[in-house]
Design an enzyme around this catalytic site. Structure first.
Site, mmCIF file in Angstrom:
data_model
loop_
_atom_site.group_PDB
_atom_site.id
_atom_site.type_symbol
_atom_site.label_atom_id
_atom_site.label_comp_id
_atom_site.label_asym_id
_atom_site.label_seq_id
_atom_site.Cartn_x
_atom_site.Cartn_y
_atom_site.Cartn_z
ATOM 1 N N ARG A 161 -47.688 45.473 12.208
ATOM 2 C CA ARG A 161 -48.985 44.541 12.672
ATOM 3 C C ARG A 161 -49.734 45.505 12.673
ATOM 4 O O ARG A 161 -50.027 46.330 12.609
ATOM 5 C CB ARG A 161 -48.667 44.505 14.388
ATOM 6 C CG ARG A 161 -49.759 44.017 14.791
ATOM 7 C CD ARG A 161 -49.988 42.586 15.891
ATOM 8 N NE ARG A 161 -49.849 44.077 17.141
ATOM 9 C CZ ARG A 161 -49.835 43.501 18.584
ATOM 10 N NH1 ARG A 161 -49.686 42.555 18.521
ATOM 11 N NH2 ARG A 161 -49.724 44.605 19.688
ATOM 12 N N ASP A 439 -51.736 47.416 27.451
ATOM 13 C CA ASP A 439 -52.193 47.546 26.172
ATOM 14 C C ASP A 439 -53.248 46.847 26.246
ATOM 15 O O ASP A 439 -53.738 46.078 27.201
ATOM 16 C CB ASP A 439 -51.569 47.260 24.657
ATOM 17 C CG ASP A 439 -51.181 45.532 25.067
ATOM 18 O OD1 ASP A 439 -51.786 45.262 25.500
ATOM 19 O OD2 ASP A 439 -50.090 45.319 23.865
#
Length: 542
Positions: A161, A439
């Site tokens: 990603r 996150d």
């Protein structure tokens, strides 16, 4: 083409193995080819947001109705991806974590340079070094105690990603201009690893984050086509799964798959970013007030509707619908608490399985076998949701779940955001807090919820109005609980608190707190700056 390419950081460790003349030239070409379109699409984001701020609600685009109503399918999915997609994720910069993820028993591992990464130059470059070795199955690591970590004979399929379109990589300049972080990450990974992955029986597979329109998907598709041609790579071998984690993307799932149809693998429920985007997009709509984050769950309101639409869309188009992240972390030395965690994971993944998703994410290797069992277990058709009978309207995608705003919820938002930002500024983007792996997305939810509550004068369950002063007083109390006082001063925590409070209570709304935090991160790097090396005409490069 004569260009000036500047790397504003000195070599370190094995950086010269990936920061090469060929890789930088490839990225510079990407920048020259696609930078302008990227900037135009970001401007389009801003124009659409002004419409939403003026009272417009998101809806399905009338100009793309033919794409939604006509019959078409994406290209066939390669065998290496056409499996139950039990996926583990984590930052690419942690060599030990990369090895453990590949060995975890998960079917796929998504190495991340985005929300679980703090984008220091060393983190980003070390991530590329780790991925270089992982793509060739040579990655190994010895910890300070001498314990050796090596790959098992069977490992997870590797995906990557890159960072989102809105981010820049300011350590690499082309003719004085920072390059797109998306193009840097993609270019570095593809240039070094595409052929190694292909020859290993898989391919260059990606997750695409934070797309806000089908036009942004079209840009990615054009990047893929260009890159395949430049490196003489087989066309349509790149495959990408798109995270549907913005509200506007939820209204364009068909169109996003259509734009990427030769390179598409599926869509993923990026649930945490989606909640943040929901708040961000509708921030000036006083009727859109979300309750505590803990009350915004996948079985209610707009989240449930968006999952239903994602599954229906993917099944119709031959794509894979992938479930969301289980952010829980197993709890050692407390069997009862651990069983409560596992019960929550089971319930969450059982709901996704019932809705005919074909996989989901976990943040910890200890949850892989549990989630695998849920998705690989045969389930009678009568126990599954009949998606043919499910309809999803624009109204459904905007439904607010019921729930209260509590003092505990306010305190949790403040505490989680500050602790996460403090770790991020220290170079860690994946942080275990309260048995959850947090996150950047959760930090964004925390501060945007508070901004929304203050803006619209929302009230706590006990009747108190949520004001800037209340947030400040609560923040000070939470800092004291964390041991942050004038006597025991932590500069990183102080800076994290400042960034958080500014983004949580002041106008205008900060689009991404990580954009401000990135500038702070660069300033911290400059304070400890090593010798700067400038590479002009590639004379100094290997």
């Amino acid at each position: 083409m004569a260009r000036r390419i500047e790397v504003t950081e000195a070599d370190f460790g094995r950086s010269v193995e990936v920061i090469t003349k060929g890789a930088l030239s490839f990225i510079a070409d990407l920048h020259s080819e696609f930078s302008q379109r990227r900037q135009e699409l970001l401007a389009r984001r801003g124009a659409r947001q002004k419409e939403f701020d003026g009272g417009t609600l998101p809806d399905f685009l009338p100009e793309t109705e033919q794409i939604r109503s006509s019959d078409w399918k994406i290209n066939p999915i390669p065998r290496s991806l056409d499996i139950p997609r039990i996926e583990i994720t984590g930052p690419a910069s942690s060599r030990k974590m990369v090895i453990n993820a590949l060995n975890s028993g998960a079917n796929l591992y998504m190495a991340d340079s985005e929300d679980s990464e703090s984008p220091t130059w060393e983190n980003i470059v070390n991530g590329q070094i780790n991925l270089y070795d992982a793509a060739r199955q040579t990655i190994a690591y010895s910890d300070p105690s001498g314990k050796v970590y090596e790959l098992n004979e069977k490992t997870a399929v590797l995906l990557y990603r890159p960072r989102g379109w809105h981010l820049l990589e300011k350590h690499l300049l082309v003719d004085g201009e920072p390059v797109s972080a998306s193009l840097f990450d993609f270019g570095m990974y593809f240039y070094h690893n595409a052929w190694a992955l292909f020859q290993g029986g898989a391919g260059p597979y990606f997750y695409l984050p934070k797309l806000e329109s089908h036009l942004e998907a079209r840009l990615w598709n054009d990047v893929f086509c260009w890159a395949e041609k430049q490196l003489r790579f087989p066309p349509a071998t790149i495959k990408a799964t798109v995270l549907i984690e913005t509200l506007t993307a939820a209204f364009a799932m068909d169109e996003i798959l259509y734009e990427l149809r030769e390179h598409s693998a599926g869509l993923n429920c990026g649930r945490w970013d989606y909640i943040f985007s929901f708040i961000k997009t509708l921030r000036l709509h006083s009727e859109v007030i979300l309750p505590d984050r803990a009350a915004v769950t996948m079985d209610k309101g707009f989240l449930s509707a968006y999952v239903n639409l994602l599954v229906k869309t993917c099944r119709r188009r031959g794509a894979q619908p992938i479930g969301g992240m289980s952010a829980y972390i197993p709890i050692k030395n407390d069997p009862e608490a651990n069983e409560r965690v596992l019960a929550k994971v089971r319930a969450d993944k059982a709901l996704e399985r019932k809705k005919k998703l074909v996989g989901a994410w976990v943040a910890h290797p200890g949850l892989v076998s549990l989630v695998k069992e849920i998705f690989e277990m045969p389930v009678p058709e009568t126990d599954l949701v009949n998606m043919d009978e499910v309809t999803v309207s624009a109204k459904d995608l905007l439904e607010i779940p019921a729930g209260e705003i509590t003092e505990a919820g306010l305190r949790t938002n403040i505490r989680v955001a500050i602790q996460y930002l403090e770790a991020w500024l220290k170079g860690t983007g994946c942080v275990p807090l309260n048995n959850l792996m947090e996150d950047a997305a959760t930090a964004e939810i925390c501060r945007s919820q508070i901004w929304q509550w203050v803006k619209h004068r929302a009230k706590l369950a006990d009747g108190r109005e949520i004001t800037r002063n209340l947030v400040w007083d609560t923040l000070v109390e939470e800092l004291e609980k964390m041991g942050h006082t004038p006597i025991s001063f932590s500069w990183h925590k102080h800076l994290a608190s400042h960034l958080f409070f500014s983004a949580a209570v002041y106008e205008p709304f900060t689009e991404f707190i990580t954009l401000q935090a990135y500038e702070a991160l660069l300033n911290l790097e400059r304070e400890n700056k090593r010798e700067v090396k400038m590479y002009q005409n590639f004379d100094a490069l290997q």
